[in-house]
Enzyme design. Sequence first.
Site, PDB file in Angstrom:
ATOM      1  N   TYR A  44      40.404  48.706  37.246  1.00  0.00           N
ATOM      2  CA  TYR A  44      39.972  47.111  36.703  1.00  0.00           C
ATOM      3  C   TYR A  44      39.059  46.564  37.233  1.00  0.00           C
ATOM      4  CZ  TYR A  44      41.373  43.214  33.941  1.00  0.00           C
ATOM      5  OH  TYR A  44      41.328  41.753  33.313  1.00  0.00           O
TER       6      TYR A  44
ATOM      7  N   LYS B  46      35.369  45.672  34.957  1.00  0.00           N
ATOM      8  CA  LYS B  46      34.720  44.143  35.212  1.00  0.00           C
ATOM      9  C   LYS B  46      33.637  44.050  35.249  1.00  0.00           C
ATOM     10  CE  LYS B  46      38.334  43.307  32.264  1.00  0.00           C
ATOM     11  NZ  LYS B  46      37.944  43.241  30.344  1.00  0.00           N
TER      12      LYS B  46
ATOM     13  N   SER C 201      36.339  39.285  33.031  1.00  0.00           N
ATOM     14  CA  SER C 201      37.346  38.374  34.157  1.00  0.00           C
ATOM     15  C   SER C 201      37.010  37.999  35.409  1.00  0.00           C
ATOM     16  CB  SER C 201      38.476  40.133  34.229  1.00  0.00           C
ATOM     17  OG  SER C 201      40.065  39.563  34.766  1.00  0.00           O
TER      18      SER C 201
HETATM   19  N1  LIG Z   1      45.217  38.180  29.846  1.00  0.00           N
HETATM   20  C1  LIG Z   1      44.635  37.375  31.813  1.00  0.00           C
HETATM   21  O1  LIG Z   1      45.359  37.103  32.325  1.00  0.00           O
HETATM   22  C2  LIG Z   1      43.096  38.329  31.458  1.00  0.00           C
HETATM   23  C3  LIG Z   1      42.584  37.689  32.179  1.00  0.00           C
HETATM   24  C4  LIG Z   1      41.299  38.200  32.438  1.00  0.00           C
HETATM   25  C5  LIG Z   1      40.860  39.221  31.523  1.00  0.00           C
HETATM   26  N2  LIG Z   1      41.488  39.436  30.689  1.00  0.00           N
HETATM   27  C6  LIG Z   1      40.925  40.351  29.367  1.00  0.00           C
HETATM   28  O2  LIG Z   1      41.087  40.250  28.230  1.00  0.00           O
HETATM   29  C7  LIG Z   1      40.851  40.764  26.861  1.00  0.00           C
HETATM   30  C8  LIG Z   1      42.105  41.063  26.524  1.00  0.00           C
HETATM   31  O3  LIG Z   1      43.556  41.103  27.505  1.00  0.00           O
HETATM   32  P1  LIG Z   1      45.007  40.229  26.961  1.00  0.00           P
HETATM   33  O4  LIG Z   1      45.345  39.369  28.161  1.00  0.00           O
HETATM   34  O5  LIG Z   1      44.691  40.224  25.684  1.00  0.00           O
HETATM   35  O6  LIG Z   1      45.777  41.518  26.853  1.00  0.00           O
HETATM   36  P2  LIG Z   1      46.683  42.445  25.868  1.00  0.00           P
HETATM   37  O7  LIG Z   1      47.007  44.032  26.126  1.00  0.00           O
HETATM   38  O8  LIG Z   1      47.124  41.509  24.621  1.00  0.00           O
HETATM   39  O9  LIG Z   1      44.624  43.402  24.804  1.00  0.00           O
HETATM   40  C9  LIG Z   1      44.026  43.998  25.045  1.00  0.00           C
HETATM   41  C10 LIG Z   1      43.772  45.036  23.727  1.00  0.00           C
HETATM   42  O10 LIG Z   1      43.009  45.839  23.626  1.00  0.00           O
HETATM   43  C11 LIG Z   1      43.738  46.832  23.066  1.00  0.00           C
HETATM   44  N3  LIG Z   1      43.201  48.440  23.541  1.00  0.00           N
HETATM   45  C12 LIG Z   1      43.380  48.986  24.380  1.00  0.00           C
HETATM   46  N4  LIG Z   1      42.935  50.260  24.516  1.00  0.00           N
HETATM   47  C13 LIG Z   1      42.328  50.073  23.460  1.00  0.00           C
HETATM   48  C14 LIG Z   1      41.244  50.529  23.077  1.00  0.00           C
HETATM   49  N5  LIG Z   1      40.941  52.002  23.496  1.00  0.00           N
HETATM   50  N6  LIG Z   1      40.366  50.816  21.207  1.00  0.00           N
HETATM   51  C15 LIG Z   1      40.920  49.287  20.837  1.00  0.00           C
HETATM   52  N7  LIG Z   1      41.582  48.922  21.355  1.00  0.00           N
HETATM   53  C16 LIG Z   1      42.277  48.549  22.464  1.00  0.00           C
HETATM   54  C17 LIG Z   1      45.015  46.672  23.234  1.00  0.00           C
HETATM   55  O11 LIG Z   1      45.593  47.058  21.875  1.00  0.00           O
HETATM   56  C18 LIG Z   1      45.190  45.368  23.420  1.00  0.00           C
HETATM   57  O12 LIG Z   1      45.885  44.343  21.751  1.00  0.00           O
HETATM   58  C19 LIG Z   1      40.969  42.060  28.470  1.00  0.00           C
HETATM   59  O13 LIG Z   1      39.603  42.650  28.181  1.00  0.00           O
HETATM   60  C20 LIG Z   1      41.539  42.095  29.125  1.00  0.00           C
HETATM   61  O14 LIG Z   1      41.673  42.035  30.415  1.00  0.00           O
HETATM   62  C21 LIG Z   1      42.658  39.330  30.468  1.00  0.00           C
END
Ligand SMILES: NC(=O)c1ccc[n+]([C@@H]2O[C@H](COP(=O)([O-])OP(=O)(O)OC[C@H]3O[C@@H](n4cnc5c(N)ncnc54)[C@H](O)[C@@H]3O)[C@@H](O)[C@H]2O)c1
Length: 276
Positions: A172, A176, A159
């Site tokens: 968080y 990261k 991230s």
């Molecule tokens: N959306 C953003 O703006 C953004 C920006 C930077 C990084 N990210 C990163 O991208 C990744 C995906 O995030 P997203 O935005 O799609 O959010 P999201 O909440 O849709 O996806 C996260 C997923 O992780 C799963 N999860 C949570 N705990 C878990 C566990 N113990 N075991 C297995 N799965 C588990 C959830 O069920 C969910 O499907 C994350 O690592 C997040 O930190 C997202």
Amino acid sequence: MSRLAGKVAICTGAGRRNGLGFAILERLAREGCNVVVSDLGSPDRFLGADNIGATDEMRAVTDELASLGVGALAVPCDVRREPDVKKLMDATMERFGRIDILVNNAGVGYMLKPFLENTLDEWQLVLDVNLTGPFLCSQHAARHMIAGGRGGRIINIASQAAKSGFPHLAAYVSSKHGLVGLTRTLAIELGSAGITVNAVCPNHVTTGLGAKQNAYYAALRGQTLDEFMAAMRNRIPLGRPGMPSDTAAAVAFLASDDAQYITGEAMNVSGGEENH
Ligand SMILES: NC(=O)c1ccc[n+]([C@@H]2O[C@H](COP(=O)([O-])OP(=O)(O)OC[C@H]3O[C@@H](n4cnc5c(N)ncnc54)[C@H](O)[C@@H]3O)[C@@H](O)[C@H]2O)c1
């Protein structure tokens, strides 16, 4: 496109249609890759039903990926639990006989709270999912990659919070930053086996947990969501927030032979917002 034809990719936390994980697997599948959709499956004490990829949705997105003409398998896995992680790798080996690409995408980022109010349980949960999960998944996947003798790719979804601090996200941000440290170390240790290890650092994607963060920060600043998003667009040199397809394209590149000499990197996918 068939850059990844015949390869096998596992992505954790990929069972939600609006999440980054699904976008990543869809892009890999369009490049010919067989895909393993993994997610938590059922809620627990901290991870409520509206925040996780439930089994039904995971199965539905897996069918959608299979309709692209590649092999697709759904395997529930809590990345905090080593027996689950082992089962994920074993089920993949049983179905496809190889693991080429692991995308550590599962993450928890919506527990926004002032640092002084964070409980130890909340801190531990975020560290367990966001950092211990990639440790366990990478270790188990790498053993299969090494035994297969074909090298491999480990791609960690970090991230902007892997390079900068953000208020009310102490766990968080720490997890990261730690994930980039894990990336750099594994790149050194696994390079001799032909395994590259890289991180992708998206900025604000407006779906998934990004949507929750945007709503929280808008309220914290006394702005409407529209005002908050307008300020964000102004701040980003390329003039828009990230889209899931931006992250997915970066992952597909790092997974391909085009990136065979790139390892240990933490690549920004941020429209120029993050410049270190
Ligand atoms: N959306 C953003 O703006 C953004 C920006 C930077 C990084 N990210 C990163 O991208 C990744 C995906 O995030 P997203 O935005 O799609 O959010 P999201 O909440 O849709 O996806 C996260 C997923 O992780 C799963 N999860 C949570 N705990 C878990 C566990 N113990 N075991 C297995 N799965 C588990 C959830 O069920 C969910 O499907 C994350 O690592 C997040 O930190 C997202």
